[in-house]
Write a protein that holds these residues in place. Structure first.
Motif, PDB file in Angstrom:
ATOM      1  N   ARG A   1      -2.942   3.774  -3.555  1.00 48.20           N
ATOM      2  CA  ARG A   1      -4.235   4.035  -4.188  1.00 48.20           C
ATOM      3  C   ARG A   1      -5.254   2.939  -3.910  1.00 48.20           C
ATOM      4  O   ARG A   1      -6.458   3.200  -3.869  1.00 48.20           O
TER       5      ARG A   1
ATOM      6  N   ARG B   1      -4.316   9.360   4.335  1.00 52.23           N
ATOM      7  CA  ARG B   1      -4.249   9.600   2.886  1.00 52.23           C
ATOM      8  C   ARG B   1      -4.973  10.883   2.508  1.00 52.23           C
ATOM      9  O   ARG B   1      -4.543  11.605   1.605  1.00 52.23           O
ATOM     10  N   SER B   2      -6.058  11.201   3.204  1.00 57.58           N
ATOM     11  CA  SER B   2      -6.810  12.424   2.903  1.00 57.58           C
ATOM     12  C   SER B   2      -5.959  13.665   3.147  1.00 57.58           C
ATOM     13  O   SER B   2      -6.156  14.691   2.484  1.00 57.58           O
TER      14      SER B   2
ATOM     15  N   GLU C   1      -3.219  13.792   0.214  1.00 57.60           N
ATOM     16  CA  GLU C   1      -3.796  14.210  -1.058  1.00 57.60           C
ATOM     17  C   GLU C   1      -3.900  15.729  -1.187  1.00 57.60           C
ATOM     18  O   GLU C   1      -4.115  16.245  -2.288  1.00 57.60           O
TER      19      GLU C   1
ATOM     20  N   ARG D   1      -0.440  16.608  -6.558  1.00 58.83           N
ATOM     21  CA  ARG D   1      -0.598  16.474  -5.121  1.00 58.83           C
ATOM     22  C   ARG D   1      -0.684  14.988  -4.765  1.00 58.83           C
ATOM     23  O   ARG D   1      -0.897  14.153  -5.623  1.00 58.83           O
ATOM     24  N   GLY D   2      -0.514  14.709  -3.518  1.00 56.49           N
ATOM     25  CA  GLY D   2      -0.543  13.322  -3.084  1.00 56.49           C
ATOM     26  C   GLY D   2       0.842  12.714  -3.098  1.00 56.49           C
ATOM     27  O   GLY D   2       1.855  13.388  -3.336  1.00 56.49           O
TER      28      GLY D   2
END
Length: 465
Positions: free
Chosen positions: A152, A244-245, A248, A267-268
């Motif tokens: 994060r 990361r996009s 996610e 999600r993620g």
């Protein structure tokens, strides 16, 4: 006078032969086809290794201006003093890439890895590095819990997650970014770049040599072949790069996004904390849910094997098999039929029955060619032939691995518990994991058997042992 010219013996034998022969022929034909398929995969893996790893060009991104390349956040989850930890972590600080940060995370502020991390940060002050202490519990997988905070806090969309026992060459990051920005032959976007493990055992321990022989030959050969065919996701999470996009957007259901509807599920990365093999599940989710594909760069994840005993190796193989059994059952069941000894037996019988081929000659050719291909795969990944100083130890490890394959498999496939970093887990059929009850299965059964029936009252207040 009439002469009886019938032959009763023929009347008995012919029906038996006519029934048995088609069945034997069919089994022999299936065995021969399977043998040929396995050799085709072996040759494909060997050729893929030659083509991909014997030439490692320098990426133009390595010397580009920092503003012209995508930034990368390197996530290294740590716990304790892994073998070669200083050199493993230092290889991240010395990457030839103009824009990256290093996030080193530990669950406990007393972790023994922290002094080494601080020493490296002092040695390379120009590298944007940060220590993150404290985990966030999102599931039973401790690696995912350790990764949540750096995941994060990362500044960049591209994440490179590397295990603490992995060492990489300086050009690895740049070449991985190159691959991540590409497409497959069908024009589909690459969502994951992974690196094949290459084991290195600095000390002569029996378990280390067996594991080294396994990872650098048969495992590597089949890993390369399966990824070359690319009919499904096949990823080991020692060293993976993704966005990361993209992460996610996935939830681990492995259903395409358009088929998921409005189901409110996490999600993620946090969605994968319930899995033991979060690396494979995450890569599979990106493959199936987003329709992206994977790619192998021309670098290896140099896996430094520590002082592994024989039982350490057995426990590690048992863990792999039990995890895979709950994720890809069919592939796990077929796995013994891809191994050298069983394949040789199938091939020798099939070719002897179909073509009257000599079994001793067949086995001699089989093992000679199999070892040749395995060593060729080793040469490709290592960048050099097997050193003479390791030749006999390595070959003994190779032979031990092949002999142990079936006993370990049968022991592993009938259990559901695995042990990872001192904690015992129970595998569930959907690939998820939960903490197991304390003690071995045998001890728990014995304890249950020794329990007194309900309403039992011990004499003189004593309890059964």
């Amino acid at each position: 006078m009439t002469t009886n010219t019938s032959h009763p013996s023929l009347d008995v034998d012919l029906p038996t032969d006519s029934v048995a022969s088609p069945w034997i022929f069919s089994l022999a034909a299936v065995g021969a086809v399977w043998y040929i398929i396995l050799w085709a995969l072996s040759i494909l893996g060997c050729q893929t290794g030659r083509r991909r790893y014997r030439n490692r060009p320098r990426s133009p991104l390595a010397s580009a201006a920092s503003f012209s390349v995508p930034g990368v956040s390197v996530l290294r989850p740590l716990k304790g003093l892994d073998t070669n930890l200083y050199e493993n972590l230092e290889s991240t600080f010395t990457q030839e890439y103009p824009s990256f940060e290093v996030l080193l995370s530990v669950a406990d502020e007393r972790d023994q890895a922290l002094p080494i991390v601080r020493e490296l940060m002092s040695k390379y002050p120009h590298v944007d590095a940060k220590i993150i202490v404290g985990e966030e519990h999102v599931g039973e997988n401790p690696k995912v819990n350790n990764l949540i905070r750096p995941y994060r806090q990362a500044k960049n969309d591209i994440l490179w997650v590397i295990d603490s026992n992995i060492m990489s060459t300086p050009g690895t990051m740049a070449r991985a970014v190159d691959a991540l920005q590409g497409h497959d032959r069908a024009g589909r976007k690459i969502g994951v770049v992974h690196h094949i493990p290459f084991a290195y055992a600095p000390e002569s321990r029996i378990g280390s040599r067996i594991d080294e022989a396994f990872l650098n030959t048969n495992h590597a050969k089949m890993y390369l072949a399966i990824n070359a065919v690319a009919i499904d996701s096949c990823v080991v999470g020692k060293s993976n790069m993704y966005r990361r996009s993209d992460v996610e957007r996935v939830n681990g259901s492995r259903k395409p996004l358009e088929q998921q509807g409005s189901v409110d599920t996490p999600r993620g990365l946090q969605a994968f904390g319930k899995y033991m093999a979060e690396d494979n599940m995450l890569a599979s989710a990106i493959w199936h849910e987003l329709g992206m594909r994977h790619d192998l760069s021309c670098d290896v994840a140099r896996n430094v094997v520590g002082k592994m005993t024989f039982m350490d190796y057995v426990h590690r193989r048992v863990r792999w098999i039990r995890v895979r059994k709950h994720m890809v059952l069919l592939a796990t069941v077929l796995e013994p039929f891809t191994e050298c000894i069983l394949v040789s037996a199938i091939g020798a019988w099939a070719f002897h029955w179909l073509f009257n081929f000599s079994i001793p000659i067949f086995l001699l050719l089989h093992y000679a060619l199999w070892i040749y291909v395995d060593l060729d795969v080793y040469n490709s990944l290592a960048g050099h032939p097997l050193p003479e100083s390791l030749r006999w130890e390595f070959m003994l490890g190779w032979a031990a691995r092949e002999i142990l394959t079936l006993p370990i498999f049968f022991y592993a496939v009938f259990g559901n518990e695995v042990q990872w970093r001192g904690t015992r887990y129970e595998m569930l059929w959907n690939g998820e994991v939960k903490l197991a009850n304390q003690g071995s299965t045998a001890k728990r059964w014995w304890h249950w058997i020794r329990q007194p029936p309900k309403g039992y009252e011990a004499v003189n207040g004593s309890a059964p042992p």
